[in-house]
Structure formats: structure tokens, C-alpha cells
Design an enzyme around this catalytic site. Structure first.
Site, short mmCIF file in Angstrom:
data_model
loop_
_atom_site.label_atom_id
_atom_site.label_comp_id
_atom_site.label_asym_id
_atom_site.label_seq_id
_atom_site.Cartn_x
_atom_site.Cartn_y
_atom_site.Cartn_z
CB CYS A 117 44.05 24.57 -50.95
SG CYS A 117 43.78 26.33 -51.09
CG HIS A 258 47.70 23.68 -52.49
ND1 HIS A 258 47.16 24.28 -53.61
CD2 HIS A 258 47.56 24.58 -51.48
CE1 HIS A 258 46.72 25.48 -53.28
NE2 HIS A 258 46.94 25.68 -52.00
CG ASN A 288 47.03 29.06 -53.40
OD1 ASN A 288 46.27 28.27 -53.94
ND2 ASN A 288 47.17 29.15 -52.09
O1 UT7 Z 1 46.21 27.67 -50.15
C1 UT7 Z 1 45.91 27.81 -48.81
C2 UT7 Z 1 47.08 27.59 -47.98
N1 UT7 Z 1 47.78 28.83 -47.75
C3 UT7 Z 1 49.08 28.83 -47.51
O2 UT7 Z 1 49.70 27.81 -47.56
C4 UT7 Z 1 49.76 30.11 -47.12
C5 UT7 Z 1 50.80 29.84 -46.05
N2 UT7 Z 1 51.51 31.02 -45.62
C6 UT7 Z 1 52.44 31.65 -46.40
O3 UT7 Z 1 52.68 31.22 -47.53
C7 UT7 Z 1 53.17 32.81 -45.83
O4 UT7 Z 1 52.90 32.93 -44.46
C8 UT7 Z 1 52.84 34.17 -46.54
C9 UT7 Z 1 53.44 34.18 -47.93
C10 UT7 Z 1 51.32 34.34 -46.61
C11 UT7 Z 1 53.46 35.32 -45.75
O5 UT7 Z 1 54.84 35.13 -45.61
P1 UT7 Z 1 55.55 35.35 -44.19
O6 UT7 Z 1 56.99 35.13 -44.41
O7 UT7 Z 1 54.85 34.46 -43.21
O8 UT7 Z 1 55.29 36.87 -43.92
P2 UT7 Z 1 54.51 37.55 -42.70
O9 UT7 Z 1 53.05 37.31 -42.80
O10 UT7 Z 1 55.19 37.18 -41.43
O11 UT7 Z 1 54.80 39.06 -42.96
C12 UT7 Z 1 56.12 39.60 -42.84
C13 UT7 Z 1 56.05 41.07 -43.11
C14 UT7 Z 1 54.99 41.80 -42.30
O12 UT7 Z 1 55.50 43.07 -41.97
P3 UT7 Z 1 56.08 43.34 -40.49
O13 UT7 Z 1 54.92 43.03 -39.57
O14 UT7 Z 1 57.22 42.38 -40.34
O15 UT7 Z 1 56.48 44.76 -40.56
C15 UT7 Z 1 53.87 41.97 -43.28
O16 UT7 Z 1 53.07 43.11 -43.00
O17 UT7 Z 1 55.72 41.27 -44.49
C16 UT7 Z 1 54.62 42.18 -44.57
N3 UT7 Z 1 53.85 41.83 -45.74
C17 UT7 Z 1 54.13 42.32 -46.97
N4 UT7 Z 1 55.06 43.17 -47.41
C18 UT7 Z 1 55.08 43.44 -48.72
C19 UT7 Z 1 52.81 40.97 -45.84
N5 UT7 Z 1 52.38 40.90 -47.12
C20 UT7 Z 1 53.19 41.71 -47.84
C21 UT7 Z 1 53.25 42.04 -49.20
N6 UT7 Z 1 54.21 42.91 -49.59
N7 UT7 Z 1 52.43 41.52 -50.11
#
Ligand code: UT7
Length: 333
Positions: A117, A258, A288
Site C-alpha cells: 500500500c 492511503h 482499500n
Molecule cells: O492497507 C493496508 C493497511 N491496513 C490497514 O491500515 C488496516 C488497519 N486496521 C484497521 O483498519 C482496523 O483494525 C480494522 C478495520 C481491520 C478492524 O477494526 P478494529 O476496530 O481494530 O476491530 P477488531 O479487529 O478489534 O475487531 C473487533 C471485533 C472482533 O470481535 P470480538 O473479538 O470483539 O468479539 C472481531 O471479531 O469485531 C469483530 N469483527 C467483525 N465483526 C463484524 C472483525 N471483522 C468484522 C466484520 N464484521 N467484518
């Protein structure tokens, strides 16, 4: 056509191309346990474009490139160099030469670079070096990715994030240098945070001689770590690039990051004290798109008349590697 001599660069054209197929958050519920509400509030993404099996990376890239070449008012045969930033070429040997042929850029040397990216920013700085040394005058830089080919469509933590697309810019030799400052960084110690890695299976060719035959495993990401890394490192890189360009945050007209997550854009802008109206965001519509996201956002803002000649743009890419980088440039001739 005007070719100005000098060891500076100007970015004189932009273009973008997106697949036509659109899939919104509501349709993703058919694939994984998710909701429009979760995706919207956690990422800002509403929909994304996905390439069909018939749509190749080189075709999308060629379309974006043609638009950039036209805006720069040059012809493909004026091009000295084509750099394709991608992690998802049609051919692992590289796709830049296919684009060269599709454009009819017969004089240009063409090659791929991979910095995930960050690819567009790394490519911008690479292209600029060839012009600054006086070797080349007209360079086409394309950022293009079709990550839908490599996403695990059963993994809700990644599949909701990505979309496909291509963006391009033309860089030309210019009497003054409009790439004002940059900062490029890598940290391989965090490599395991974001991968699309080869998975070899041992295959014995003849007794005592084995090779690793296999394919690439789908994308894995530690979202929280990458989020933390981006919010911390991107403002630092922009500040360094500004310092090198002798510019202050107040002088930035537009921030084009990005397009990974709206929350990352907001947090970086907040840390730098850049007001929201200067932050360009289109991830609601495209998700993205990896190396393509910055040039697509740039091109849209230019064509909408938001970005005007001489505007100062701060851009930054970040992602797998881990890699990150920022560049400060002035738009246009
Ligand atoms: O281009 C490359 C660079 N990449 C990035 O910049 C990505 C950077 N990271 C992010 O943008 C965020 O971390 C994400 C959008 C990927 C995730 O957001 P988050 O607020 O960090 O969520 P999380 O991973 O902590 O997940 C929170 C909860 C989890 O459930 P529990 O463990 O709290 O019960 C996940 O299992 O959300 C759950 N979860 C979802 N729920 C519904 C994860 N993905 C989903 C989903 N739908 N698609």
C-alpha cells in the site's frame, strides 16, 4: 509538446480506472457474518469495486495511464519510463511491459515495483530520482491492485476492507522541483502483521532433490497492530517530509492518505492538526485499493476541480512490509 529542461519534477497529469462491478456492505452479509453497521462505523467503507475474471490488472492500469497521459498533454511515445507499483500483477514476472505494449509506449523502459500500500509513494520518489539525475524526462507511474484475487472471502476481518482499481500520474522534468520533500521507511521486524505469502509444499523432483511447489496463501492481517502503526508513523513521516521541503502543516492544501480506514485518516489529521475539509477521502465508495488508492483519490480531486494548480499536497502510504512513506508536492506545472 513542451519539455522543460532542469533537474526538477512536476506532476502534470493524473488518471484512474475502476472495475464496473460494485458490491455494497449489505451484499457481504451473504458471504460472512458481518453488518453494514460494523463495516461503516469501523472503516467508513460502504461499497467497493471488484474486477471480474475478464478484467486484468494491466487493462485497468492502461486505462488509468491513458487518462493521465492525455491530461499531461503528451503521447505514449514521449514516455521514457513506466513504473507499475503493484502487489497483484497479472504475471509474477511483472505486468509493466504489457502496459507498455498496450499503450504503444515503444521508447519506454518498464518495470514493476512492490511496496504494497506504500507502492505509489515509493514509486513517486523512485520516478523522481530518474528525472532529477537528468536521465529521463517523462515518466508514467501507475499504482494498481486487484486484491480481490488474494483475499480470503471467508475471513470477515479482511474481506470487507479491500477493493480493486488503478490510478496513474505523469511526472515530467521541470525548471523548478515540485516534489518538495519526502520520507520513506521500512520495518521488516513487523513483517508478520500483514502478509500475502508463498506457501511452499515440499515436492521431491528426483531422489535427494526437493523444491517448494505451491501458491500464495490469502491475505492475513493483524488489523489492530497495523492500525496502531499507521496512526503513529504516518504523522511522523509527513512532518519529516514537510521539514525537508521547508513547509509547515498550515501550508498543506490537501491531505491524501492511503485510503485504508476513515478512522486512520481522521486520527492522522487530528494529530497533525489538519482540518477535515482538507482531507480527501473516497474509501466509502472504493474501499482499500492498496497501491491504487492515493492516485485514484488524487485524480478524482483534480477532475472535480478541488485540487488546483500550485496547491500543496501531503500524501502518505503505509502497509505491508511494513512500509510507510510520505511526500509533499505541488500539483501541476
Ligand atoms: O492497507 C493496508 C493497511 N491496513 C490497514 O491500515 C488496516 C488497519 N486496521 C484497521 O483498519 C482496523 O483494525 C480494522 C478495520 C481491520 C478492524 O477494526 P478494529 O476496530 O481494530 O476491530 P477488531 O479487529 O478489534 O475487531 C473487533 C471485533 C472482533 O470481535 P470480538 O473479538 O470483539 O468479539 C472481531 O471479531 O469485531 C469483530 N469483527 C467483525 N465483526 C463484524 C472483525 N471483522 C468484522 C466484520 N464484521 N467484518
Amino acid at each position: 509538446m513542451l519539455i522543460e529542461s532542469g533537474l526538477g519534477i512536476a506532476i502534470t497529469g493524473s488518471g484512474s480506472a475502476l472495475p464496473t462491478a460494485t458490491i455494497d456492505n449489505h451484499r457481504l452479509v451473504e458471504l460472512v457474518e458481518t453488518s453494514d453497521e460494523w463495516i461503516t462505523t469501523r472503516t467508513g467503507i460502504h461499497q467497493r469495486r471488484l474486477a471480474t475474471p475478464q478484467e486484468s490488472l494491466s487493462a485497468l492500469a492502461t486505462q488509468a495511464a491513458s487518462a493521465a497521459i492525455e491530461m499531461a498533454r503528451i503521447t505514449p511515445t514521449d514516455l521514457d519510463l513506466i513504473i507499475l507499483a503493484t502487489s497483484t500483477p497479472d504475471d509474477l514476472f511483472g505486468s509493466a511491459c504489457q502496459i507498455q505494449t498496450q499503450l504503444g509506449a515503444s521508447r519506454a523502459v518498464a518495470f514493476d515495483i512492490t511496496a504494497a500500500c506504500s507502492g505509489f509513494v515509493f514509486g513517486l520518489v523512485t520516478a523522481a530520482q530518474f528525472i532529477r539525475t537528468g536521465v529521463y524526462q517523462n515518466v508514467l507511474l501507475i499504482g494498481a491492485d486487484i486484491l480481490s484475487r488474494w483475499v480470503d472471502w471467508t475471513d470477515r476481518s479482511t474481506c470487507v476492507l479491500f477493493g480493486d482499481g488503478a490510478g496513474a500520474v505523469v511526472l515530467q522534468a521541470h525548471s523548478s522541483d515540485r516534489l518538495l520533500g519526502f520520507e520513506l521507511r521500512s520495518d521488516g521486524t513487523q513483517n508478520n502483521c500483514l502478509n500475502l505469502s508463498y506457501q511452499p509444499q515440499p515436492k521431491e523432483l528426483i531422489p535427494g532433490v526437493s523444491i517448494g511447489k505451491g501458491t500464495y496463501a490469502p491475505i492475513t492481517m493483524n488489523g489492530k497492530e497495523v492500525y496502531r502503526f499507521a496512526v503513529q508513523k504516518v504523522p511522523e513521516a509527513i512532518e519529516k517530509a514537510l521539514f525537508r521541503g521547508n513547509k509547515s502543516v498550515d501550508e498543506i492544501d490537501w491531505l491524501i492518505l492511503h485510503q485504508a480506514n476513515q478512522r486512520i485518516l481522521d486520527a492522522v489529521a487530528l494529530r497533525l492538526n489538519i482540518p477535515a475539509h482538507k482531507v480527501i477521502s473516497n474509501m466509502a465508495r472504493y474501499g482499500n485499493t492498496s497501491a491504487a488508492s492515493i492516485p485514484i483519490a488524487l485524480d478524482e480531486a483534480v477532475r472535480q476541480g478541488k485540487i488546483q494548480p500550485d496547491d500543496i499536497i501531503a500524501t502518505a502510504g503505509f502497509g505491508a512490509g511494513l512500509t510507510w512513506g510520505a511526500a509533499i508536492f505541488q500539483w501541476g506545472r
